[in-house]
Motif scaffolding. Structure first.
Motif, PDB file in Angstrom:
ATOM      1  N   SER A  43     -18.672  30.427   4.427  1.00 36.78           N
ATOM      2  CA  SER A  43     -18.973  30.760   3.030  1.00 36.78           C
ATOM      3  C   SER A  43     -18.493  32.166   2.686  1.00 36.78           C
ATOM      4  O   SER A  43     -18.004  32.416   1.572  1.00 36.78           O
ATOM      5  N   ILE A  44     -18.618  33.096   3.622  1.00 41.24           N
ATOM      6  CA  ILE A  44     -18.118  34.453   3.397  1.00 41.24           C
ATOM      7  C   ILE A  44     -16.611  34.415   3.158  1.00 41.24           C
ATOM      8  O   ILE A  44     -16.093  35.040   2.221  1.00 41.24           O
ATOM      9  N   PHE A  45     -15.886  33.666   4.007  1.00 42.10           N
ATOM     10  CA  PHE A  45     -14.440  33.551   3.844  1.00 42.10           C
ATOM     11  C   PHE A  45     -14.075  32.900   2.516  1.00 42.10           C
ATOM     12  O   PHE A  45     -13.113  33.305   1.856  1.00 42.10           O
ATOM     13  N   ASN A  46     -14.842  31.899   2.115  1.00 37.72           N
ATOM     14  CA  ASN A  46     -14.542  31.206   0.864  1.00 37.72           C
ATOM     15  C   ASN A  46     -14.822  32.088  -0.359  1.00 37.72           C
ATOM     16  O   ASN A  46     -14.151  31.958  -1.386  1.00 37.72           O
ATOM     17  N   VAL A  47     -15.771  32.990  -0.248  1.00 38.35           N
ATOM     18  CA  VAL A  47     -15.985  33.974  -1.317  1.00 38.35           C
ATOM     19  C   VAL A  47     -14.826  34.964  -1.354  1.00 38.35           C
ATOM     20  O   VAL A  47     -14.278  35.275  -2.417  1.00 38.35           O
ATOM     21  N   LEU A  48     -14.414  35.435  -0.182  1.00 39.18           N
ATOM     22  CA  LEU A  48     -13.331  36.414  -0.109  1.00 39.18           C
ATOM     23  C   LEU A  48     -12.006  35.851  -0.622  1.00 39.18           C
ATOM     24  O   LEU A  48     -11.202  36.581  -1.199  1.00 39.18           O
ATOM     25  N   SER A  49     -11.772  34.564  -0.393  1.00 38.91           N
ATOM     26  CA  SER A  49     -10.494  33.972  -0.800  1.00 38.91           C
ATOM     27  C   SER A  49     -10.545  33.310  -2.167  1.00 38.91           C
ATOM     28  O   SER A  49      -9.568  32.694  -2.601  1.00 38.91           O
ATOM     29  N   GLY A  50     -11.686  33.400  -2.869  1.00 42.58           N
ATOM     30  CA  GLY A  50     -11.770  32.909  -4.232  1.00 42.58           C
ATOM     31  C   GLY A  50     -12.130  31.447  -4.380  1.00 42.58           C
ATOM     32  O   GLY A  50     -12.107  30.914  -5.494  1.00 42.58           O
ATOM     33  N   VAL A  51     -12.472  30.785  -3.285  1.00 43.27           N
ATOM     34  CA  VAL A  51     -12.864  29.370  -3.357  1.00 43.27           C
ATOM     35  C   VAL A  51     -14.265  29.233  -3.951  1.00 43.27           C
ATOM     36  O   VAL A  51     -14.524  28.331  -4.753  1.00 43.27           O
ATOM     37  N   TYR A  52     -15.185  30.133  -3.567  1.00 49.12           N
ATOM     38  CA  TYR A  52     -16.542  30.148  -4.107  1.00 49.12           C
ATOM     39  C   TYR A  52     -16.751  31.417  -4.923  1.00 49.12           C
ATOM     40  O   TYR A  52     -16.205  32.479  -4.593  1.00 49.12           O
ATOM     41  N   ARG A  53     -17.573  31.279  -5.971  1.00 46.40           N
ATOM     42  CA  ARG A  53     -17.978  32.455  -6.751  1.00 46.40           C
ATOM     43  C   ARG A  53     -19.493  32.609  -6.629  1.00 46.40           C
ATOM     44  O   ARG A  53     -20.248  31.726  -7.047  1.00 46.40           O
ATOM     45  N   PRO A  54     -19.960  33.709  -6.048  1.00 44.24           N
ATOM     46  CA  PRO A  54     -21.405  33.883  -5.844  1.00 44.24           C
ATOM     47  C   PRO A  54     -22.149  34.171  -7.142  1.00 44.24           C
ATOM     48  O   PRO A  54     -21.559  34.599  -8.137  1.00 44.24           O
ATOM     49  N   GLU A  55     -23.454  33.935  -7.100  1.00 45.04           N
ATOM     50  CA  GLU A  55     -24.286  34.223  -8.271  1.00 45.04           C
ATOM     51  C   GLU A  55     -24.587  35.707  -8.409  1.00 45.04           C
ATOM     52  O   GLU A  55     -24.919  36.189  -9.493  1.00 45.04           O
ATOM     53  N   GLN A  56     -24.512  36.414  -7.290  1.00 39.48           N
ATOM     54  CA  GLN A  56     -24.894  37.828  -7.301  1.00 39.48           C
ATOM     55  C   GLN A  56     -24.035  38.574  -6.294  1.00 39.48           C
ATOM     56  O   GLN A  56     -23.581  38.015  -5.300  1.00 39.48           O
ATOM     57  N   GLY A  57     -23.837  39.862  -6.562  1.00 40.57           N
ATOM     58  CA  GLY A  57     -23.142  40.706  -5.602  1.00 40.57           C
ATOM     59  C   GLY A  57     -21.812  41.232  -6.115  1.00 40.57           C
ATOM     60  O   GLY A  57     -21.359  40.898  -7.212  1.00 40.57           O
ATOM     61  N   LYS A  58     -21.192  42.069  -5.288  1.00 45.43           N
ATOM     62  CA  LYS A  58     -19.895  42.654  -5.600  1.00 45.43           C
ATOM     63  C   LYS A  58     -18.971  42.488  -4.398  1.00 45.43           C
ATOM     64  O   LYS A  58     -19.400  42.633  -3.256  1.00 45.43           O
ATOM     65  N   VAL A  59     -17.709  42.201  -4.684  1.00 50.92           N
ATOM     66  CA  VAL A  59     -16.689  42.139  -3.643  1.00 50.92           C
ATOM     67  C   VAL A  59     -15.485  42.909  -4.160  1.00 50.92           C
ATOM     68  O   VAL A  59     -14.831  42.491  -5.114  1.00 50.92           O
ATOM     69  N   ARG A  60     -15.212  44.038  -3.523  1.00 50.70           N
ATOM     70  CA  ARG A  60     -14.123  44.897  -3.978  1.00 50.70           C
ATOM     71  C   ARG A  60     -13.118  45.096  -2.849  1.00 50.70           C
ATOM     72  O   ARG A  60     -13.486  45.248  -1.693  1.00 50.70           O
ATOM     73  N   PHE A  61     -11.837  45.112  -3.234  1.00 51.40           N
ATOM     74  CA  PHE A  61     -10.739  45.181  -2.276  1.00 51.40           C
ATOM     75  C   PHE A  61      -9.747  46.244  -2.713  1.00 51.40           C
ATOM     76  O   PHE A  61      -9.374  46.302  -3.888  1.00 51.40           O
ATOM     77  N   LYS A  62      -9.338  47.077  -1.776  1.00 50.72           N
ATOM     78  CA  LYS A  62      -8.350  48.112  -2.091  1.00 50.72           C
ATOM     79  C   LYS A  62      -6.961  47.509  -1.922  1.00 50.72           C
ATOM     80  O   LYS A  62      -6.405  47.477  -0.827  1.00 50.72           O
ATOM     81  N   ALA A  63      -6.390  47.033  -3.030  1.00 56.55           N
ATOM     82  CA  ALA A  63      -5.117  46.339  -2.994  1.00 56.55           C
ATOM     83  C   ALA A  63      -3.966  47.285  -2.728  1.00 56.55           C
ATOM     84  O   ALA A  63      -3.030  46.962  -2.010  1.00 56.55           O
ATOM     85  N   GLU A  64      -4.011  48.463  -3.309  1.00 60.53           N
ATOM     86  CA  GLU A  64      -2.985  49.482  -3.099  1.00 60.53           C
ATOM     87  C   GLU A  64      -3.678  50.779  -2.720  1.00 60.53           C
ATOM     88  O   GLU A  64      -4.903  50.831  -2.580  1.00 60.53           O
ATOM     89  N   GLU A  65      -2.896  51.816  -2.587  1.00 61.78           N
ATOM     90  CA  GLU A  65      -3.425  53.089  -2.094  1.00 61.78           C
ATOM     91  C   GLU A  65      -4.624  53.568  -2.902  1.00 61.78           C
ATOM     92  O   GLU A  65      -5.621  54.016  -2.347  1.00 61.78           O
ATOM     93  N   ASP A  66      -4.542  53.478  -4.235  1.00 61.49           N
ATOM     94  CA  ASP A  66      -5.623  53.987  -5.076  1.00 61.49           C
ATOM     95  C   ASP A  66      -6.195  52.919  -6.015  1.00 61.49           C
ATOM     96  O   ASP A  66      -6.883  53.242  -6.967  1.00 61.49           O
ATOM     97  N   GLU A  67      -5.915  51.662  -5.752  1.00 63.56           N
ATOM     98  CA  GLU A  67      -6.342  50.588  -6.650  1.00 63.56           C
ATOM     99  C   GLU A  67      -7.463  49.777  -6.018  1.00 63.56           C
ATOM    100  O   GLU A  67      -7.269  49.070  -5.043  1.00 63.56           O
ATOM    101  N   ASP A  68      -8.656  49.893  -6.575  1.00 65.94           N
ATOM    102  CA  ASP A  68      -9.837  49.173  -6.096  1.00 65.94           C
ATOM    103  C   ASP A  68     -10.081  47.996  -7.034  1.00 65.94           C
ATOM    104  O   ASP A  68     -10.370  48.189  -8.214  1.00 65.94           O
TER     105      ASP A  68
END
Length: 262
Positions: A43-68
Motif C-alpha cells: 500500500s505504501i508503494f501504491n501511494v508513492l506511485s499514484g495507484v492509491y490516494r490516501p484520505e489523509q497525509g502528505k507525500v512530497r518528493f524532491k524532483a529536482e535540486e530545489d523543486e519539492d
C-alpha cells in the motif's frame, strides 16, 4: 530529504491499510520497509506511485535540486516523469521482446517527438533514438546482461528476468527507485547477484531507494535504515541493529522466541 511520507492514512471499505505512517528518505539512502504479510507495505508503494490516494497525509518528493513536489493526486505517469521508478514482485516484462527492447521501454519518457517523426526516423527522432540506445547499452553493461541482450526475455532464467526488470526501471533515469521484493523467488546465487547490483546502484549511481523485502538477511545487510510496520502502523524505524533488537519488532514479526540476526 528526497522523500517525505507524513502521517498517511489509507483505508478500503472501512478497513485501514495505513494508519498514520510517516518516514523520510535521504539522498542516496537505501530505506527498507518490512513487516508481516498484509502489514501495508505494498500500500505504501501504491501511494508513492499514484495507484492509491490516501484520505489523509502528505507525500512530497524532491524532483529536482530545489523543486519539492506534492505527489498526492498525480497520476502514475506524471509521477514516473518526476523521477520515481518501480519494480514489481511479479515480473512485468514483455516476454516476446528482447532484453534491449524491454529496456528501451523504460526510456519512453525520453522520446520528445511524435509518431510521424518516429516512422520517418530523421532529425530529432534519429538522434534521440541513438542517445536512448546508448543509455540502454550502459545499463546492459552495468547489470552484466551482455550475453542475453538479443534474446527474448521469456527464454531467460528467472533471476535474469528480475535483473532486466531492474534495468528497465533504471532506464528511466529515476531519482528514487522503489524495489518491491527484488529477490522474491530467487535461489542463493541469484540473490547474491541482485544484492551486489543494488549496492552498486546506491554506491555508484547514488540513487535513493525504498525496498520492500521478506529476506531478512538481505535487508539487514543492505539497508541504511529500516521501518517495521504491522497492521498498517509503524512499530520502529532505525538502523538495522536497533530494529533487530527491538522487542516489539520481534514479537510482531517473528514471534517471542525468535531473533533477527544481523
Amino acid at each position: 530529504m528526497i522523500l517525505t511520507f507524513e502521517d498517511v492514512v489509507l483505508s478500503f471499505s472501512g478497513v485501514t491499510a495505513l494508519n498514520g505512517v510517516s518516514f523520510e528518505v535521504g539522498e542516496g539512502e537505501l530505506f527498507a520497509v518490512i513487516g508481516p504479510n498484509g502489514a501495508g507495505k505494498t500500500s505504501i508503494f501504491n501511494v508513492l506511485s499514484g495507484v492509491y490516494r490516501p484520505e489523509q497525509g502528505k507525500v512530497r518528493f524532491k524532483a529536482e535540486e530545489d523543486e519539492d513536489v506534492d505527489l498526492l493526486g498525480k497520476r502514475p505517469s506524471q509521477i514516473a516523469k518526476l523521477g520515481i521508478a518501480r519494480t514489481f514482485q511479479n515480473i512485468e516484462l514483455f516476454s516476446n521482446l528482447t532484453v534491449i527492447d524491454n529496456l528501451m521501454l523504460g526510456r519512453h519518457h525520453h522520446h520528445p517527438y511524435g509518431v510521424l517523426q518516429a516512422f520517418a526516423w530523421f532529425g530529432t527522432a534519429r538522434q534521440n533514438e541513438l542517445t536512448n540506445r546508448a543509455k540502454v547499452e550502459e545499463i546492459v553493461d552495468f547489470l552484466e546482461l551482455e550475453q542475453w541482450r538479443r534474446l527474448p526475455v521469456g527464454l531467460l532464467p528467472y533471476g535474469v528476468q528480475k535483473r532486466v526488470e531492474l534495468g528497465r526501471a533504471l532506464a528511466s533515469e529515476p531519482r528514487l527507485l522503489l524495489l518491491d521484493e527484488p529477490v522474491a523467488g530467487m535461489n542463493l546465487e541469484e540473490t547474491e547477484d541482485m544484492a551486489r547490483f543494488i549496492l552498486d546502484i546506491r554506491d555508484e549511481l547514488g540513487l535513493a531507494m525504498v525496498m520492500v523485502e521478506h529476506d531478512m538477511g538481505l535487508v539487514m545487510d543492505l539497508a541504511d535504515r529500516i521501518m517495521v510496520i504491522d497492521f498498517g502502523r509503524p512499530i520502529r524505524t532505525g538502523r538495522p541493529r536497533e530494529v533487530a533488537a527491538d522487542p516489539d519488532v520481534i514479537r510482531a514479526y517473528l514471534g517471542e522466541e525468535h531473533r533477527i540476526t544481523s
